[in-house]
Scaffold this motif. Structure first.
Motif, PDB file in Angstrom:
ATOM      1  N   THR A   1       0.816  -1.219   0.000  1.00  0.00           N
ATOM      2  CA  THR A   1       0.000   0.000   0.000  1.00  0.00           C
ATOM      3  C   THR A   1       0.846   1.265   0.000  1.00  0.00           C
ATOM      4  O   THR A   1       0.362   2.340  -0.392  1.00  0.00           O
ATOM      5  CB  THR A   1      -0.915   0.023   1.229  1.00  0.00           C
ATOM      6  N   GLN A   2       2.113   1.157   0.432  1.00  0.00           N
ATOM      7  CA  GLN A   2       2.979   2.337   0.485  1.00  0.00           C
ATOM      8  C   GLN A   2       3.711   2.596  -0.829  1.00  0.00           C
ATOM      9  O   GLN A   2       4.202   3.702  -1.061  1.00  0.00           O
ATOM     10  CB  GLN A   2       3.994   2.180   1.620  1.00  0.00           C
TER      11      GLN A   2
ATOM     12  N   PRO B   1      -3.217   4.030  -5.300  1.00  0.00           N
ATOM     13  CA  PRO B   1      -4.579   3.499  -5.503  1.00  0.00           C
ATOM     14  C   PRO B   1      -4.942   3.361  -6.977  1.00  0.00           C
ATOM     15  O   PRO B   1      -5.662   2.435  -7.360  1.00  0.00           O
ATOM     16  CB  PRO B   1      -5.460   4.537  -4.799  1.00  0.00           C
TER      17      PRO B   1
ATOM     18  N   VAL C   1      -3.440   0.017  -8.437  1.00  0.00           N
ATOM     19  CA  VAL C   1      -3.868  -1.283  -7.916  1.00  0.00           C
ATOM     20  C   VAL C   1      -4.752  -1.985  -8.943  1.00  0.00           C
ATOM     21  O   VAL C   1      -5.802  -1.452  -9.332  1.00  0.00           O
ATOM     22  CB  VAL C   1      -4.643  -1.131  -6.594  1.00  0.00           C
TER      23      VAL C   1
ATOM     24  N   ARG D   1       0.797  -2.226   5.560  1.00  0.00           N
ATOM     25  CA  ARG D   1       1.522  -2.244   4.290  1.00  0.00           C
ATOM     26  C   ARG D   1       0.892  -3.202   3.285  1.00  0.00           C
ATOM     27  O   ARG D   1       1.198  -3.137   2.087  1.00  0.00           O
ATOM     28  CB  ARG D   1       2.982  -2.644   4.517  1.00  0.00           C
TER      29      ARG D   1
ATOM     30  N   GLY E   1      -2.202  -4.588   1.178  1.00  0.00           N
ATOM     31  CA  GLY E   1      -3.531  -4.389   0.639  1.00  0.00           C
ATOM     32  C   GLY E   1      -3.990  -5.658  -0.058  1.00  0.00           C
ATOM     33  O   GLY E   1      -3.176  -6.406  -0.612  1.00  0.00           O
TER      34      GLY E   1
END
Length: 352
Positions: free
Chosen positions: A143-144, A148, A151, A248, A250
């Motif tokens: 996620t870092q 978004p 993804v 971290r 997702g």
């Protein structure tokens, strides 16, 4: 006494079979008069709450639990079936095709109860193998390090990420080594039968230097550490459990389709405590057992509700593809087909 001796031998790792175990644990009171031998691919820490909940209903029982890799567990179970000795009382595996193969080869004992009768046909074959969990195969990402917007929502999106020659995801996407992981092989083979995206995805893996590695924990650790940005077809139970504690990680259920796995439980032929093993299966299928499994993310709730473990944006129930416990799974274990499939896989993924 002989059974107790054998359990102690397995615990300290004196036998060659024990050296292949990933871990062992004993649950229950030392004074219990019965001992149930359970062999499983499920991590001890994940399965412990389920065992504890069952033992709370059967205080005169101890459980000796052996954690195995899926290929080693299937091989050991087949050897025990052939020799008629050293059988476990209960075998639970995520490599459900290998479990179906054991049943097909006459290595399981039938069990019948109201709980097994209530299972859908996809999770009960011949009253000898039972799907006790509901777990998605998911994409995970850091996620870092992945925005978004980047993804992938689907396999099509993942292919698009890997397509450019200058993709920053080159060498930073991983999945299971399907030669080492029975579960990885199962997911990959079922993928190849589900959609026409598989060939393009495999080609994209090869062009971008995707990595094949083992196993669920290693994949999740490597994504969390940033060695890989994305991992494909990771077992959702482990990913969701880790994401609960590690921001971290997702987790994404692919919207084109999401494979759903039910870990397969069977009572081996020759099990010393087949009746008690059946009682454990019934517990896992009943309300209290299902609640304990859900608490360990071994039953995942997927959807848009507030209590969902995992959203399915843009998708819906129709995109969930259960892997049925049936002889259809044996096609992927045919030696000729397996050899061709593995060769195709080796040509496109490098091992780590």
């Amino acid at each position: 006494m002989m059974r107790l001796f054998w359990l102690l031998v397995a615990l300290v790792g004196w036998s060659s079979a024990a050296r292949a175990q990933e871990d062992t644990a004993i649950f229950g009171r030392e004074t219990a008069s019965r001992t149930l031998l359970v062999r499983s691919t499920t991590d001890i820490d994940i399965f412990k709450p389920v065992i504890d909940a069952f033992l709370a209903t059967t205080p005169d029982l101890r459980i000796f639990y052996e954690q195995w890799g899926s290929n080693d567990l299937a091989s050991l179970s087949a050897d025990n079936c052939a020799s008629g000795s050293d059988s476990a009382d209960l075998v639970i595996s995520s490599a459900v095709d290998l479990q179906v193969q054991l049943v097909n080869n006459g290595c399981a004992t039938a069990h019948h109860s109201p709980q097994t009768d209530a299972l859908p046909a996809a999770r009960n074959w011949r009253n000898e193998i039972f799907g006790v969990t509901q777990e998605p195969a998911v994409l995970i990402y850091n996620t870092q390090l992945v925005s978004p917007e980047e993804v992938p929502q689907s396999r099509f999106d993942l292919i698009d990420l890997l397509r450019p020659d200058d993709s920053r995801f080159e060498g930073r996407v991983a999945t299971y080594d399907i030669e080492a992981s029975g579960l990885g092989y199962l997911f990959a083979f079922v993928d190849s039968q589900q959609a026409n995206t598989f060939g393009r995805l495999l080609e994209a893996f090869g062009r971008s230097g995707a990595v094949a590695t083992c196993c669920s924990a290693e994949l999740i650790d490597a994504v969390a550490d940033g060695r890989y940005l994305i991992a494909y077809n990771v077992l959702g139970s482990y990913a969701l459990d880790r994401a609960k504690h590690d921001p971290r990680i997702g987790v994404r259920a692919p919207t084109d389709y999401t494979l759903m796995l039910s870990r397969a439980a069977l009572i081996p032929k020759g099990a010393e405590h087949a009746g008690m093993a059946g009682a454990f299966i019934d517990f896992m299928l009943a309300n209290d057992g299902q609640a304990a499994l859900a608490g360990s993310r071994l039953i995942a709730k997927i959807g848009a509700s507030d209590g969902a473990d995992l959203d399915l944006p843009g998708g819906g129930p129709s995109s969930l593809r259960p892997i049925a416990l049936s002889p259809v799974l044996l096609a992927g274990l045919d030696k000729h087909k397996r050899r061709i499939f593995l060769e195709q896989w080796r040509q496109n993924l490098r091992k780590q």
